[in-house]
Design a protein around this motif. Structure first.
Motif, PDB file in Angstrom:
ATOM      1  N   MET A 186       0.815  -1.199   0.000  1.00  0.00           N
ATOM      2  CA  MET A 186       0.000   0.000   0.000  1.00  0.00           C
ATOM      3  C   MET A 186       0.858   1.261   0.000  1.00  0.00           C
ATOM      4  N   ALA A 187       1.935   1.233   0.822  1.00  0.00           N
ATOM      5  CA  ALA A 187       2.802   2.412   0.920  1.00  0.00           C
ATOM      6  C   ALA A 187       3.451   2.762  -0.417  1.00  0.00           C
ATOM      7  N   ILE A 225      -0.103   4.344  -2.571  1.00  0.00           N
ATOM      8  CA  ILE A 225      -1.150   5.300  -2.176  1.00  0.00           C
ATOM      9  C   ILE A 225      -0.824   6.741  -2.588  1.00  0.00           C
ATOM     10  N   PRO A 272       2.459  12.709  -2.457  1.00  0.00           N
ATOM     11  CA  PRO A 272       3.435  12.505  -1.378  1.00  0.00           C
ATOM     12  C   PRO A 272       4.065  11.122  -1.454  1.00  0.00           C
ATOM     13  N   ASN A 273       5.235  10.967  -0.836  1.00  0.00           N
ATOM     14  CA  ASN A 273       5.814   9.632  -0.647  1.00  0.00           C
ATOM     15  C   ASN A 273       5.139   8.995   0.556  1.00  0.00           C
ATOM     16  N   ALA A 274       5.474   7.744   0.811  1.00  0.00           N
ATOM     17  CA  ALA A 274       4.927   7.086   2.004  1.00  0.00           C
ATOM     18  C   ALA A 274       5.931   6.072   2.526  1.00  0.00           C
ATOM     19  N   ILE A 275       6.061   6.015   3.850  1.00  0.00           N
ATOM     20  CA  ILE A 275       6.898   4.991   4.463  1.00  0.00           C
ATOM     21  C   ILE A 275       6.098   4.290   5.566  1.00  0.00           C
ATOM     22  N   VAL A 276       6.498   3.072   5.877  1.00  0.00           N
ATOM     23  CA  VAL A 276       5.827   2.298   6.923  1.00  0.00           C
ATOM     24  C   VAL A 276       6.716   2.233   8.155  1.00  0.00           C
ATOM     25  N   GLN A 277       6.123   2.481   9.305  1.00  0.00           N
ATOM     26  CA  GLN A 277       6.858   2.354  10.570  1.00  0.00           C
ATOM     27  C   GLN A 277       6.150   1.301  11.413  1.00  0.00           C
ATOM     28  N   LEU A 317      -6.909   1.104   6.371  1.00  0.00           N
ATOM     29  CA  LEU A 317      -6.086   2.289   6.607  1.00  0.00           C
ATOM     30  C   LEU A 317      -6.938   3.318   7.329  1.00  0.00           C
ATOM     31  N   LEU A 342      -0.762   8.079   9.399  1.00  0.00           N
ATOM     32  CA  LEU A 342      -1.880   7.167   9.150  1.00  0.00           C
ATOM     33  C   LEU A 342      -1.589   5.860   9.882  1.00  0.00           C
ATOM     34  N   GLY A 343      -2.559   4.975   9.922  1.00  0.00           N
ATOM     35  CA  GLY A 343      -2.331   3.722  10.637  1.00  0.00           C
ATOM     36  C   GLY A 343      -2.954   2.520   9.954  1.00  0.00           C
ATOM     37  N   VAL A 344      -2.287   1.387  10.117  1.00  0.00           N
ATOM     38  CA  VAL A 344      -2.857   0.082   9.771  1.00  0.00           C
ATOM     39  C   VAL A 344      -2.774  -0.727  11.060  1.00  0.00           C
TER      40      VAL A 344
END
Lengths: 46, 286
Positions: free
Chosen positions: B1-2, B5, B13-18, B216, B43-45
């Motif tokens: 998804m990151a 999206i 925008p870019n996206a990263i997962v933490q 999400l 955002l959150g998963v």
């Protein structure tokens, strides 16, 4: 129109024309940003 | 998804997962509600069980899942109770007559909760054997004949035992979701066992977490215009053939739902009447 009213009118016109007075668009906000997706990990407890 | 999206968002925008482990998702949801900026960047998963946990086990919870800004669901997580094809019973009706042994990882898990609920509400004779550590271990126990079945997510079956399911070596007894999974048109829904409105509310509560699977969300204070942009981007993503092709190659099933749909389910879940939540807690503690 007295002096105060003229001053106020000019002030309002000047503010409305200033770049900072316009609402930031969603596109402007997100441009150059990095979304941070927080992912919960591990086993669910319920 | 990151990876995807941001392509559908205004401003790209870019996206990263933490990753944020802890408390079965409670830590991440607490962080998103109380610490993260509420500006549409964070955002959150999170675990699909958090709305029901908010009701049944509220200790340590500093969030309200009904106030989260739900963006969309990438894939609902249907769960099943599944048994060997040669088990003493392969239906709910049959399990009322004959004992069926099912494996469990422990009380807090669906492996315990689903058979316990069926025993308490419908008189089935599922005998729960605990002490297992993981779904794969329980599946192997089924194959060895140690136990007849187990509950768990459908995807765990389809990704590892598709042929055995097709051959009838394993049979789904019941599915847990608000709507039937497209691949299981002939498997009974848990909510369809309800004999009255009270039971329906309890079974819908149990089933609603399926809709919140792989979803999400944004923190509660996220501005509405950014929520709208995120929701539109999410829907564009899950309908884009390029995204769907990549998901298929990675063996990710995409069964999407909208942010509005999951928000409605979360609101309904957290409003379960107190007497019904007390009854469920009592059942699950058995």
């Amino acid at each position: 129109m007295n002096r105060s009213a003229v001053f106020l009118s000019c002030f309002l016109v000047a503010c409305a024309g200033a770049p900072g007075a316009q609402a930031q668009t969603v596109e402007d906000f997100y441009r150059g940003k990095t979304l941070r997706i927080i992912a919960s990990t591990g086993a669910a407890s319920t | 998804m990151a990876e995807f999206i941001g392509n559908y968002m205004p401003g790209k925008p870019n996206a990263i997962v933490q990753n944020m482990p802890g408390g079965g998702g409670v830590r991440a949801a607490n962080y998103l509600t109380n610490v993260a900026p509420q500006d549409g960047v964070y955002l959150g998963v999170v675990h699909e069980t958090l709305a029901s946990e908010q009701v049944l086990k509220p200790e340590g919870i500093m969030f309200d899942m009904s106030k989260m800004k739900w963006i969309g669901v990438m894939s609902m997580i249907t769960s099943t109770l599944t048994v060997r094809g040669d088990a003493p019973a392969t239906t709910i009706e049959g399990a009322k007559q004959k004992e069926v042994i099912v494996a469990s990882t422990g009380r807090g898990s669906i492996t315990h909760q689903l058979p316990t609920l069926l025993n308490a509400m419908y008189g089935t004779k599922f005998k729960i054997v605990g002490g297992y550590q993981a779904m794969g271990e329980m599946t192997l126990a089924m194959e060895r004949g140690e136990v007849h079945g187990r509950a768990g997510s459908l995807v765990g079956w389809t990704q590892t035992r598709a042929k055995e399911l097709a051959d009838g070596k394993f049979v789904h007894v019941v599915q847990v979701n608000l709507h039937k999974d497209p691949t299981l048109p002939n498997v009974q829904l848990l909510v369809d066992l309800a004999r009255n409105d009270r039971e329906r509310q309890m079974l819908e509560f149990m089933s609603s977490s399926a809709l919140m699977g792989r979803s999400l969300l944004a923190p509660p204070g996220t501005p509405d215009d950014r929520v709208a942009a995120l929701r539109a981007a999410f829907q564009a993503m899950v309908n884009d053939p390029v995204f769907l092709d990549v998901a298929k190659k990675r063996q990710h099933d995409i069964i999407p739902a909208t942010g509005e749909e999951v928000a409605a389910a979360a609101a309904k879940t957290v409003l379960l009447p107190k007497d019904l939540s007390a009854e469920l807690t009592k059942i699950f503690d058995q």
